[in-house]
Design a protein around this motif. Structure first.
Motif, PDB file in Angstrom:
ATOM      1  N   VAL A  28       0.844  -1.199   0.000  1.00 36.31           N
ATOM      2  CA  VAL A  28       0.000   0.000   0.000  1.00 36.31           C
ATOM      3  C   VAL A  28       0.878   1.247   0.000  1.00 36.31           C
ATOM      4  N   ILE A  29       1.884   1.261   0.851  1.00 35.47           N
ATOM      5  CA  ILE A  29       2.788   2.417   0.908  1.00 35.47           C
ATOM      6  C   ILE A  29       3.590   2.546  -0.390  1.00 35.47           C
ATOM      7  N   ALA A  30       4.093   1.428  -0.901  1.00 34.79           N
ATOM      8  CA  ALA A  30       4.898   1.468  -2.122  1.00 34.79           C
ATOM      9  C   ALA A  30       4.086   1.970  -3.305  1.00 34.79           C
ATOM     10  N   TYR A  31       2.876   1.461  -3.481  1.00 35.60           N
ATOM     11  CA  TYR A  31       2.059   1.892  -4.612  1.00 35.60           C
ATOM     12  C   TYR A  31       1.529   3.310  -4.425  1.00 35.60           C
ATOM     13  N   ALA A  32       1.397   3.760  -3.200  1.00 39.57           N
ATOM     14  CA  ALA A  32       0.931   5.130  -2.972  1.00 39.57           C
ATOM     15  C   ALA A  32       2.019   6.150  -3.327  1.00 39.57           C
ATOM     16  N   PHE A  33       3.280   5.813  -3.072  1.00 43.42           N
ATOM     17  CA  PHE A  33       4.351   6.777  -3.309  1.00 43.42           C
ATOM     18  C   PHE A  33       5.048   6.591  -4.652  1.00 43.42           C
ATOM     19  N   VAL A  34       5.268   5.358  -5.076  1.00 37.99           N
ATOM     20  CA  VAL A  34       6.007   5.108  -6.306  1.00 37.99           C
ATOM     21  C   VAL A  34       5.072   5.130  -7.514  1.00 37.99           C
ATOM     22  N   ASN A  35       3.941   4.415  -7.431  1.00 37.64           N
ATOM     23  CA  ASN A  35       2.923   4.389  -8.474  1.00 37.64           C
ATOM     24  C   ASN A  35       3.500   4.070  -9.848  1.00 37.64           C
ATOM     25  N   PRO A  36       4.055   2.853 -10.040  1.00 38.00           N
ATOM     26  CA  PRO A  36       4.731   2.522 -11.297  1.00 38.00           C
ATOM     27  C   PRO A  36       3.783   2.355 -12.490  1.00 38.00           C
ATOM     28  N   PHE A  37       2.516   2.115 -12.252  1.00 40.55           N
ATOM     29  CA  PHE A  37       1.584   1.849 -13.342  1.00 40.55           C
ATOM     30  C   PHE A  37       0.726   3.054 -13.689  1.00 40.55           C
ATOM     31  N   GLY A  38       0.967   4.187 -13.080  1.00 37.25           N
ATOM     32  CA  GLY A  38       0.135   5.353 -13.323  1.00 37.25           C
ATOM     33  C   GLY A  38      -1.137   5.272 -12.494  1.00 37.25           C
ATOM     34  N   TRP A  39      -1.980   6.285 -12.627  1.00 40.61           N
ATOM     35  CA  TRP A  39      -3.206   6.327 -11.830  1.00 40.61           C
ATOM     36  C   TRP A  39      -4.421   6.253 -12.753  1.00 40.61           C
ATOM     37  N   ASN A  40      -5.206   5.230 -12.569  1.00 38.45           N
ATOM     38  CA  ASN A  40      -6.481   5.077 -13.238  1.00 38.45           C
ATOM     39  C   ASN A  40      -7.510   5.022 -12.119  1.00 38.45           C
ATOM     40  N   ASP A  41      -8.505   5.891 -12.145  1.00 41.83           N
ATOM     41  CA  ASP A  41      -9.428   6.004 -11.021  1.00 41.83           C
ATOM     42  C   ASP A  41     -10.051   4.666 -10.637  1.00 41.83           C
ATOM     43  N   LEU A  42     -10.591   3.951 -11.576  1.00 44.44           N
ATOM     44  CA  LEU A  42     -11.264   2.689 -11.268  1.00 44.44           C
ATOM     45  C   LEU A  42     -10.278   1.625 -10.809  1.00 44.44           C
ATOM     46  N   VAL A  43      -9.244   1.389 -11.587  1.00 46.91           N
ATOM     47  CA  VAL A  43      -8.302   0.311 -11.292  1.00 46.91           C
ATOM     48  C   VAL A  43      -7.523   0.586 -10.008  1.00 46.91           C
ATOM     49  N   SER A  44      -7.042   1.801  -9.849  1.00 45.70           N
ATOM     50  CA  SER A  44      -6.247   2.112  -8.661  1.00 45.70           C
ATOM     51  C   SER A  44      -7.087   2.071  -7.392  1.00 45.70           C
ATOM     52  N   THR A  45      -8.309   2.580  -7.460  1.00 44.10           N
ATOM     53  CA  THR A  45      -9.192   2.526  -6.297  1.00 44.10           C
ATOM     54  C   THR A  45      -9.531   1.087  -5.945  1.00 44.10           C
ATOM     55  N   LEU A  46      -9.791   0.275  -6.944  1.00 38.57           N
ATOM     56  CA  LEU A  46     -10.071  -1.138  -6.705  1.00 38.57           C
ATOM     57  C   LEU A  46      -8.855  -1.844  -6.120  1.00 38.57           C
ATOM     58  N   GLN A  47      -7.677  -1.543  -6.641  1.00 35.20           N
ATOM     59  CA  GLN A  47      -6.445  -2.159  -6.136  1.00 35.20           C
ATOM     60  C   GLN A  47      -6.225  -1.820  -4.662  1.00 35.20           C
ATOM     61  N   PHE A  48      -6.314  -0.539  -4.321  1.00 35.20           N
ATOM     62  CA  PHE A  48      -6.120  -0.134  -2.929  1.00 35.20           C
ATOM     63  C   PHE A  48      -7.221  -0.694  -2.037  1.00 35.20           C
ATOM     64  N   SER A  49      -8.446  -0.738  -2.531  1.00 31.63           N
ATOM     65  CA  SER A  49      -9.559  -1.264  -1.740  1.00 31.63           C
ATOM     66  C   SER A  49      -9.338  -2.723  -1.387  1.00 31.63           C
ATOM     67  N   ILE A  50      -8.942  -3.508  -2.372  1.00 31.07           N
ATOM     68  CA  ILE A  50      -8.724  -4.939  -2.128  1.00 31.07           C
ATOM     69  C   ILE A  50      -7.626  -5.152  -1.095  1.00 31.07           C
ATOM     70  N   ILE A  51      -6.512  -4.449  -1.252  1.00 32.47           N
ATOM     71  CA  ILE A  51      -5.390  -4.646  -0.327  1.00 32.47           C
ATOM     72  C   ILE A  51      -5.752  -4.157   1.079  1.00 32.47           C
ATOM     73  N   ILE A  52      -6.383  -2.988   1.188  1.00 27.63           N
ATOM     74  CA  ILE A  52      -6.696  -2.422   2.507  1.00 27.63           C
ATOM     75  C   ILE A  52      -7.777  -3.226   3.213  1.00 27.63           C
ATOM     76  N   VAL A  53      -8.815  -3.621   2.502  1.00 26.33           N
ATOM     77  CA  VAL A  53      -9.879  -4.420   3.130  1.00 26.33           C
ATOM     78  C   VAL A  53      -9.335  -5.771   3.576  1.00 26.33           C
ATOM     79  N   THR A  54      -8.499  -6.387   2.754  1.00 23.87           N
ATOM     80  CA  THR A  54      -7.890  -7.663   3.138  1.00 23.87           C
ATOM     81  C   THR A  54      -7.015  -7.502   4.375  1.00 23.87           C
ATOM     82  N   ALA A  55      -6.240  -6.418   4.448  1.00 23.77           N
ATOM     83  CA  ALA A  55      -5.389  -6.175   5.614  1.00 23.77           C
ATOM     84  C   ALA A  55      -6.232  -5.942   6.867  1.00 23.77           C
ATOM     85  N   LEU A  56      -7.321  -5.191   6.744  1.00 21.42           N
ATOM     86  CA  LEU A  56      -8.202  -4.969   7.896  1.00 21.42           C
ATOM     87  C   LEU A  56      -8.840  -6.267   8.371  1.00 21.42           C
ATOM     88  N   LEU A  57      -9.332  -7.068   7.433  1.00 18.18           N
ATOM     89  CA  LEU A  57      -9.939  -8.343   7.810  1.00 18.18           C
ATOM     90  C   LEU A  57      -8.922  -9.287   8.439  1.00 18.18           C
TER      91      LEU A  57
END
Length: 80
Positions: A28-57
Motif C-alpha cells: 500500500v505504501i509502495a504503490y501510494a508513493f512510487v505508483n509505477p503503473f500510473g493512476w487510473n481512477d477505477l483500477v487504482s481505487t479497486l487495487q487499494f480497496s482490495i489490499i486495505i480491506v484484506t489487511a483490515l480483515l
C-alpha cells in the motif's frame, strides 16, 4: 479468562498472520508513493480497496484468533 491481552507464546503464534499483514502494508505504501503503473481512477481505487480491506480483515481475524488462543490456554491451565 486471562487478565493480560496476549502472552509471549500467543504473540509468537500470531506472527504467522503478522508477516502477510506487513507485506500488504508495504505494498500500500509502495504503490501510494512510487505508483509505477500510473493512476487510473477505477483500477487504482479497486487495487487499494482490495489490499486495505484484506489487511483490515486479517488484523481482525488475528485479534480474535489471539483471543481464542489465550482463552484456550487459560482453560487448560485452570483444568490442571
Amino acid at each position: 479468562m486471562s487478565s493480560k491481552t496476549f502472552d509471549r507464546e500467543t504473540l509468537l503464534d500470531l506472527t504467522v498472520n503478522g508477516i502477510p499483514l506487513g507485506i500488504m502494508v508495504f505494498f500500500v505504501i509502495a504503490y501510494a508513493f512510487v505508483n509505477p503503473f500510473g493512476w487510473n481512477d477505477l483500477v487504482s481505487t479497486l487495487q487499494f480497496s482490495i489490499i486495505i480491506v484484506t489487511a483490515l480483515l486479517l488484523s481482525i481475524l488475528t485479534y480474535f484468533a489471539g483471543k481464542a488462543i489465550s482463552e484456550a490456554e487459560a482453560e487448560m491451565e485452570a483444568a490442571e
